[in-house]
Design an enzyme around this catalytic site. Structure first.
Site, PDB file in Angstrom:
ATOM      1  N   GLY A 167      -2.097  -3.313  15.487  1.00  0.00           N
ATOM      2  CA  GLY A 167      -1.543  -4.359  16.214  1.00  0.00           C
ATOM      3  C   GLY A 167      -1.830  -5.669  15.307  1.00  0.00           C
ATOM      4  O   GLY A 167      -1.424  -6.612  16.169  1.00  0.00           O
ATOM      5  N   GLY A 168      -2.201  -6.024  14.150  1.00  0.00           N
ATOM      6  CA  GLY A 168      -2.402  -7.193  13.584  1.00  0.00           C
ATOM      7  C   GLY A 168      -1.171  -8.067  13.788  1.00  0.00           C
ATOM      8  O   GLY A 168      -0.982  -9.041  13.957  1.00  0.00           O
ATOM      9  N   CYS A 226       1.868  -2.372   1.807  1.00  0.00           N
ATOM     10  CA  CYS A 226       0.830  -3.141   1.041  1.00  0.00           C
ATOM     11  C   CYS A 226       0.732  -2.235  -0.294  1.00  0.00           C
ATOM     12  O   CYS A 226      -0.496  -2.332  -0.790  1.00  0.00           O
ATOM     13  CB  CYS A 226      -0.250  -3.093   1.818  1.00  0.00           C
ATOM     14  SG  CYS A 226      -0.980  -1.489   2.340  1.00  0.00           S
TER      15      CYS A 226
END
Length: 428
Positions: free
Chosen positions: A243-244, A359
């Site tokens: 949940g960042g 990423c």
């Protein structure tokens, strides 16, 4: 524990990682459980040595002319721990738990070998098969970019503007060495470690418990900014994980509108509930079952997909992952990414946006995925990445790489982890 015992522990852990091909975090955890007498300071130094070796395994081994765990652990002390050979000898003197001393020929190799003469992939500290991927993205700068991925990372924090300001967080974390992060006005940074130091445990701070900030890499924060969500919108965070980015989106939306956070892997999603509560987020629903998303089809203003990837952009923080990565794993991730894009697009309303994030620094996971998606989805077009970058990160002079589609952030160029971001617009 003295340095000798810590060094010997790091050597044993490195051997365990190499022999069993397991994540460094698992090996460190198991060692700690089996050696409960080791304090937090001991575990921090041991972890530093292990991760320093894993970040620079090839370059340290080349300079030592040895890939033996003992030799490269000594090499980590000489490089990242900023110790001299004489200082190491003095620190290990009369320590019965210390490993055997470094051989004279290994030390002679270290002192005589110039890393500039090493093969390119050794200077970059990346697996040789990965070198063409980095060169395709960064061109002549790829070795320097790879070396930046082998440096110690900072600790980045995102100020939760629902509860605090950056000035307020900086005041609370002054003793932890926190300062303003580059690029974003709401970001805070604790600089990388030096020598055998240890990072402060910012998550033990009262300010963290109050929800004033979250630990989140600057690149991840920028990805949430590039999504350009607005208060009152309907947003889906697909592949939300812990949940960042959901939390960052909620702050951007000022707790107005609605965010749906979904992840098919329930263990990854589990931490989000406590994080939402601590941050004071009230506009988010959490979903673990794909069937729950059916009513959302063609209803979302923004769908953000943080797709599963190789994680090559995070090698500073998870350096062991680069040595376990294989071409076969890359192919599996590419397949998963295509599936995620095909699943996520159904929730974008006409005129809405699909934000694709990884990423990774590999084109096959990034711009080539977008190229294929656009080829197969005529109702989507790409939003120019350059003005998106300028709007999202106005507080600095850094410039990402702009490949054929989207943008790529990196430690060398933007002082972030490696991230790829592309924004697609569905026709109205």
């Amino acid at each position: 524990m003295r340095l000798g015992g810590r060094l010997q522990a790091a050597i044993e852990i490195l051997d365990d990682i190499e022999t069993r091909k397991r994540p460094a975090s698992d090996a460190l955890k198991d060692w700690g459980l089996a050696h409960r007498f080791a304090g937090a300071g001991d575990r921090a130094v041991i972890g530093n040595i292990v991760y320093d070796v894993l970040r620079r395994k090839l370059s340290i081994a080349w300079r030592m002319d040895s890939a033996d765990a003992r030799d490269i652990a000594y090499g980590a002390l000489l490089s990242d721990a900023e110790m001299s050979a004489e200082g190491i000898v003095a620190a290990l003197a009369d320590d019965k738990f210390a490993p055997a001393p470094l051989d004279a020929d290994r030390l002679a190799a270290w002192e005589s070998r110039d890393l500039a003469a090493a093969p390119d992939h050794v200077r970059a500290d990346v697996p040789e098969w990965c070198a063409p991927h980095l060169e395709a993205l960064f061109g002549a700068d790829w070795v320097r970019e790879g070396a930046a991925l082998a440096a110690r990372p900072p600790v980045d924090l995102r100020v939760n503007t629902l509860k605090a300001s950056r000035a307020k967080v900086l005041k609370e974390l002054a003793r932890a060495g926190a300062g303003e992060a580059p690029l974003l006005p709401g970001a805070v940074r604790v600089p990388p470690l030096r020598a055998l130091g240890r990072h402060p445990n910012v998550q033990a701070e009262p300010a963290f418990q109050k929800g004033w900030f979250e630990v989140q890499d600057l690149g991840s924060q920028i990805a949430a900014r590039v999504a350009a969500v607005e208060p009152g919108q309907q947003v889906l965070d697909y592949c939300a994980g812990a949940g960042g980015k959901t939390l960052a989106l909620a702050a951007e939306m000022e707790n107005r509108g609605q965010i749906h956070a979904f992840d098919a892997e329930k263990p990854r999603l589990a931490p989000i509930f406590e994080r939402l509560k601590r941050a004071g987020v009230r506009n988010t629903q959490v979903h673990a079952n794909p069937e729950d998303l059916t009513p959302l089809e063609a209803q979302m203003d923004v769908v953000l997909t943080d797709a599963p990837c190789t994680g090559s952009g995070t090698w500073r923080r998870r350096p062991d992952a680069k040595w376990r990565l294989s071409p076969q794993q890359l192919e599996r991730r590419e397949t998963e990414q295509r599936e995620v894009l095909d699943a996520a697009k159904r929730y974008v309303k006409p005129g809405g946006r699909l934000v694709y994030v990884t990423c990774s620094l590999f084109a096959s996971e990034n711009n080539l995925q977008i190229e294929a998606f656009l080829r197969n989805n005529a109702d989507y077009s790409e939003v120019d990445a350059r003005p998106l970058w300028q709007a999202a990160a106005p507080a600095g002079e850094a410039t990402p790489v702009f490949p054929s589609h989207g943008m790529v952030l990196s430690p060398e160029r933007t002082s972030t982890d490696g991230f790829y971001i592309s924004v697609l617009q569905r026709a109205g």
